[in-house]
Scaffold this motif. Structure first.
Motif, PDB file in Angstrom:
ATOM      1  N   VAL A   2      -5.297  -4.655   3.451  1.00 60.36           N
ATOM      2  CA  VAL A   2      -4.494  -5.058   2.290  1.00 60.36           C
ATOM      3  C   VAL A   2      -5.312  -4.935   1.003  1.00 60.36           C
ATOM      4  CG1 VAL A   2      -3.264  -6.985   1.211  1.00 60.36           C
ATOM      5  CG2 VAL A   2      -3.008  -6.551   3.651  1.00 60.36           C
ATOM      6  N   ARG A   3      -6.583  -5.317   1.062  1.00 61.89           N
ATOM      7  CA  ARG A   3      -7.406  -5.255  -0.140  1.00 61.89           C
ATOM      8  C   ARG A   3      -7.495  -3.828  -0.673  1.00 61.89           C
ATOM      9  NH1 ARG A   3     -11.311  -8.620  -2.259  1.00 61.89           N
ATOM     10  NH2 ARG A   3     -11.403  -9.898  -0.361  1.00 61.89           N
ATOM     11  N   GLY A   4      -7.637  -2.860   0.233  1.00 61.42           N
ATOM     12  CA  GLY A   4      -7.696  -1.476  -0.208  1.00 61.42           C
ATOM     13  C   GLY A   4      -6.417  -1.035  -0.902  1.00 61.42           C
ATOM     14  N   ALA A   5      -5.275  -1.475  -0.376  1.00 60.18           N
ATOM     15  CA  ALA A   5      -3.993  -1.121  -1.001  1.00 60.18           C
ATOM     16  C   ALA A   5      -3.855  -1.740  -2.381  1.00 60.18           C
ATOM     17  CB  ALA A   5      -2.842  -1.566  -0.102  1.00 60.18           C
ATOM     18  N   LEU A   6      -4.383  -2.961  -2.541  1.00 61.66           N
ATOM     19  CA  LEU A   6      -4.267  -3.669  -3.815  1.00 61.66           C
ATOM     20  C   LEU A   6      -5.283  -3.202  -4.841  1.00 61.66           C
ATOM     21  CD1 LEU A   6      -3.831  -7.309  -2.464  1.00 61.66           C
ATOM     22  CD2 LEU A   6      -2.070  -5.976  -3.643  1.00 61.66           C
ATOM     23  N   SER A   7      -6.224  -2.353  -4.447  1.00 63.91           N
ATOM     24  CA  SER A   7      -7.351  -2.027  -5.313  1.00 63.91           C
ATOM     25  C   SER A   7      -7.044  -0.929  -6.327  1.00 63.91           C
ATOM     26  CB  SER A   7      -8.556  -1.612  -4.463  1.00 63.91           C
ATOM     27  OG  SER A   7      -8.278  -0.421  -3.746  1.00 63.91           O
ATOM     28  N   ARG A   8      -5.819  -0.420  -6.352  1.00 61.83           N
ATOM     29  CA  ARG A   8      -5.475   0.583  -7.361  1.00 61.83           C
ATOM     30  C   ARG A   8      -4.421   0.027  -8.305  1.00 61.83           C
ATOM     31  NH1 ARG A   8      -0.818   3.777  -6.410  1.00 61.83           N
ATOM     32  NH2 ARG A   8       0.283   3.235  -4.501  1.00 61.83           N
ATOM     33  N   SER A   9      -4.596   0.317  -9.594  1.00 65.86           N
ATOM     34  CA  SER A   9      -3.587  -0.083 -10.573  1.00 65.86           C
ATOM     35  C   SER A   9      -2.410   0.872 -10.471  1.00 65.86           C
ATOM     36  CB  SER A   9      -4.179  -0.060 -11.986  1.00 65.86           C
ATOM     37  OG  SER A   9      -4.750   1.197 -12.272  1.00 65.86           O
ATOM     38  N   ALA A  10      -1.201   0.328 -10.491  1.00 59.50           N
ATOM     39  CA  ALA A  10      -0.021   1.167 -10.281  1.00 59.50           C
ATOM     40  C   ALA A  10       1.233   0.427 -10.717  1.00 59.50           C
ATOM     41  CB  ALA A  10       0.099   1.569  -8.806  1.00 59.50           C
ATOM     42  N   GLY A  32       0.761  -9.672  -0.132  1.00 59.32           N
ATOM     43  CA  GLY A  32       1.110  -8.859   1.025  1.00 59.32           C
ATOM     44  C   GLY A  32       2.309  -7.971   0.745  1.00 59.32           C
ATOM     45  N   LEU A  33       3.319  -8.530   0.080  1.00 57.34           N
ATOM     46  CA  LEU A  33       4.514  -7.751  -0.258  1.00 57.34           C
ATOM     47  C   LEU A  33       4.194  -6.661  -1.268  1.00 57.34           C
ATOM     48  CD1 LEU A  33       7.068 -10.701  -0.558  1.00 57.34           C
ATOM     49  CD2 LEU A  33       6.996  -8.973   1.261  1.00 57.34           C
ATOM     50  N   VAL A  34       3.331  -6.971  -2.238  1.00 58.00           N
ATOM     51  CA  VAL A  34       2.948  -5.970  -3.232  1.00 58.00           C
ATOM     52  C   VAL A  34       2.153  -4.847  -2.567  1.00 58.00           C
ATOM     53  CG1 VAL A  34       1.524  -5.561  -5.290  1.00 58.00           C
ATOM     54  CG2 VAL A  34       3.018  -7.563  -5.180  1.00 58.00           C
ATOM     55  N   ALA A  35       1.230  -5.205  -1.681  1.00 61.23           N
ATOM     56  CA  ALA A  35       0.466  -4.180  -0.957  1.00 61.23           C
ATOM     57  C   ALA A  35       1.394  -3.292  -0.146  1.00 61.23           C
ATOM     58  CB  ALA A  35      -0.568  -4.851  -0.048  1.00 61.23           C
ATOM     59  N   ARG A  36       2.416  -3.892   0.457  1.00 58.36           N
ATOM     60  CA  ARG A  36       3.396  -3.110   1.233  1.00 58.36           C
ATOM     61  C   ARG A  36       4.128  -2.118   0.337  1.00 58.36           C
ATOM     62  NH1 ARG A  36       7.512  -6.736   4.420  1.00 58.36           N
ATOM     63  NH2 ARG A  36       5.602  -7.136   5.620  1.00 58.36           N
ATOM     64  N   GLU A  53       4.919   3.542  -1.363  1.00 55.98           N
ATOM     65  CA  GLU A  53       5.113   4.605  -2.344  1.00 55.98           C
ATOM     66  C   GLU A  53       4.005   5.647  -2.303  1.00 55.98           C
ATOM     67  OE1 GLU A  53       6.369   3.919  -6.212  1.00 55.98           O
ATOM     68  OE2 GLU A  53       7.949   2.504  -5.667  1.00 55.98           O
ATOM     69  N   SER A  54       2.816   5.244  -1.816  1.00 53.70           N
ATOM     70  CA  SER A  54       1.710   6.202  -1.782  1.00 53.70           C
ATOM     71  C   SER A  54       1.616   6.923  -0.452  1.00 53.70           C
ATOM     72  CB  SER A  54       0.386   5.479  -2.050  1.00 53.70           C
ATOM     73  OG  SER A  54       0.079   4.584  -1.000  1.00 53.70           O
ATOM     74  N   GLY A  55       2.485   6.511   0.503  1.00 56.79           N
ATOM     75  CA  GLY A  55       2.457   7.164   1.806  1.00 56.79           C
ATOM     76  C   GLY A  55       1.362   6.680   2.711  1.00 56.79           C
ATOM     77  N   GLY A  56       0.852   5.469   2.441  1.00 53.82           N
ATOM     78  CA  GLY A  56      -0.175   4.903   3.309  1.00 53.82           C
ATOM     79  C   GLY A  56      -1.557   5.168   2.774  1.00 53.82           C
ATOM     80  N   SER A  57      -2.569   4.564   3.417  1.00 50.72           N
ATOM     81  CA  SER A  57      -3.947   4.706   2.958  1.00 50.72           C
ATOM     82  C   SER A  57      -4.869   4.919   4.136  1.00 50.72           C
ATOM     83  CB  SER A  57      -4.374   3.457   2.174  1.00 50.72           C
ATOM     84  OG  SER A  57      -4.196   2.300   2.966  1.00 50.72           O
ATOM     85  N   GLY A  58      -4.541   5.894   4.962  1.00 48.78           N
ATOM     86  CA  GLY A  58      -5.290   6.100   6.178  1.00 48.78           C
ATOM     87  C   GLY A  58      -6.333   7.192   6.097  1.00 48.78           C
ATOM     88  N   THR A  59      -6.786   7.570   4.877  1.00 51.87           N
ATOM     89  CA  THR A  59      -7.767   8.620   4.757  1.00 51.87           C
ATOM     90  C   THR A  59      -9.129   8.135   5.208  1.00 51.87           C
ATOM     91  OG1 THR A  59      -8.389   8.013   2.512  1.00 51.87           O
ATOM     92  CG2 THR A  59      -6.499   9.494   2.753  1.00 51.87           C
ATOM     93  N   ALA A  60     -10.017   9.102   5.451  1.00 44.60           N
ATOM     94  CA  ALA A  60     -11.382   8.759   5.844  1.00 44.60           C
ATOM     95  C   ALA A  60     -12.073   7.971   4.746  1.00 44.60           C
ATOM     96  CB  ALA A  60     -12.161  10.038   6.165  1.00 44.60           C
ATOM     97  N   GLU A  61     -11.805   8.323   3.478  1.00 40.18           N
ATOM     98  CA  GLU A  61     -12.445   7.612   2.369  1.00 40.18           C
ATOM     99  C   GLU A  61     -11.999   6.159   2.308  1.00 40.18           C
ATOM    100  OE1 GLU A  61     -14.718   9.716  -0.274  1.00 40.18           O
ATOM    101  OE2 GLU A  61     -14.845   9.750   1.902  1.00 40.18           O
ATOM    102  N   SER A  62     -10.714   5.901   2.512  1.00 42.52           N
ATOM    103  CA  SER A  62     -10.253   4.512   2.492  1.00 42.52           C
ATOM    104  C   SER A  62     -10.823   3.739   3.670  1.00 42.52           C
ATOM    105  CB  SER A  62      -8.725   4.452   2.492  1.00 42.52           C
ATOM    106  OG  SER A  62      -8.199   4.980   3.694  1.00 42.52           O
ATOM    107  N   GLY A  63     -11.022   4.422   4.801  1.00 39.75           N
ATOM    108  CA  GLY A  63     -11.654   3.779   5.941  1.00 39.75           C
ATOM    109  C   GLY A  63     -13.093   3.395   5.646  1.00 39.75           C
TER     110      GLY A  63
END
Length: 299
Positions: A126-134, A173-177, A182-192
């Motif tokens: 969740v923290r990774g999802a919240l870490s971008r301004s959007a 949690g809802l904001v991260a969702r 909208e970004s299509g998930g955050s499953g890249t190697a860099e986000s990992g």
């Protein structure tokens, strides 16, 4: 270390006055006075002719929900239009500003970084999802939760702090969702990699690991680690390391009666006076002044 602190908090300075203002709440220098803070967009914007100049919050995460009206947001240099039923996610430290259409209605939720530390687990992502301004589309559930937070914040009922923490945890949690959807998930190697860095930071921040230490543990170079943290948060690894230490200091100042010198030693500082200088450079007030503002004594 001292020069390191000034790189973090004064890297945007060209004179004695910073080009980008650092506030807690916009226009205020005092620390966040509550568990969380929730106010209408109009309550502060109308005082500034509906325009909030670019600024940043050193230790606060904000979520805005536009109910009616709109305008535009400036998020780390990008100008994004604002429309009804959109949410704006502003992570800790990100530069942002707003120009609202007069009489815009909505809410601003402000959450201290310490509260996020308590409720966010590195393994959940969740923290990774919240870490971008959007700016993304809101949902009826987000609107309902925001209204509940606003009502609870305005009241003074028994258990208020606990309820505010729970509702705020639900909100992020809802904001991260919404952000992830909208970004299509955050499953890249860099986000990992960033999530692994976060987990290591929680484990070792009191050991005063350097950027090189974290990079070694991740089997990457310090330069690569900085690319990862900048992509995830817009900030360098060294800044995130120091910010985590400062948040730990604030926790101890708020939630314990330990002397400032004891806190300094616990955080790995050999000289309490040096700790006080680092803390003051980071927050604008000394540890004793911060504690006195909260508790009415000299700590």
């Amino acid at each position: 270390m001292e020069g390191f602190v000034f790189v973090l908090y004064y890297s945007n300075m060209r004179t004695a006055v910073p080009a980008i203002r650092v506030y807690n709440l916009f226009g205020e220098s005092g620390d966040l006075p509550d568990v969380v803070h929730c106010e209408t967009i109009a309550s502060r914007s109308v005082l500034h002719d509906w325009t909030l100049a670019v600024h940043r919050h050193a230790r606060l995460h904000q979520v805005l929900l536009i109910e009616r009206g709109g305008g535009e947001a400036t998020l780390d240099g990008r100008v994004v239009p604002l429309r009804p039923m959109q949410i704006v996610n502003v992570p800790v430290g990100h530069v942002h500003g707003f120009r609202f259409v007069p009489d815009t209605q909505g809410w601003v939720l402000t959450i201290a970084a310490e509260i996020l530390d308590e409720v966010l687990l590195a393994s959940e992502g969740v923290r990774g999802a919240l870490s971008r301004s959007a700016v993304v589309r809101g949902t009826p559930q987000i609107r309902t939760t925001m209204k509940q937070i606003f009502a609870e914040h305005a009241a003074r009922d028994f258990g208020r702090a606990h309820v505010l923490r729970a509702l705020s945890a639900a909100m992020i949690g809802l904001v991260a969702r919404a952000l992830t959807g909208e970004s299509g998930g955050s499953g890249t190697a860099e986000s990992g990699l960033f999530r692994r860095f976060e987990a290591l930071l929680e484990q070792h921040h009191l050991e005063r690991w350097s950027v090189a230490d974290y990079a070694d543990a991740l089997s990457i170079t310090p330069t690569h680690l900085n690319r990862v943290t900048r992509a995830a948060t817009g900030d360098t690894a060294s800044h995130l390391i120091l910010n985590r230490l400062i948040r730990e200091a604030r926790r101890n100042l708020v939630y314990t009666n330990l002397p400032v010198s004891t806190i300094a030693y616990a955080l790995g500082f050999e000289d309490p006076a040096y700790f006080s200088r680092v803390y003051a450079a980071a927050t604008g007030v000394s540890p004793r002044t911060f504690r006195a503002q909260l508790h009415g004594d000299e700590g």
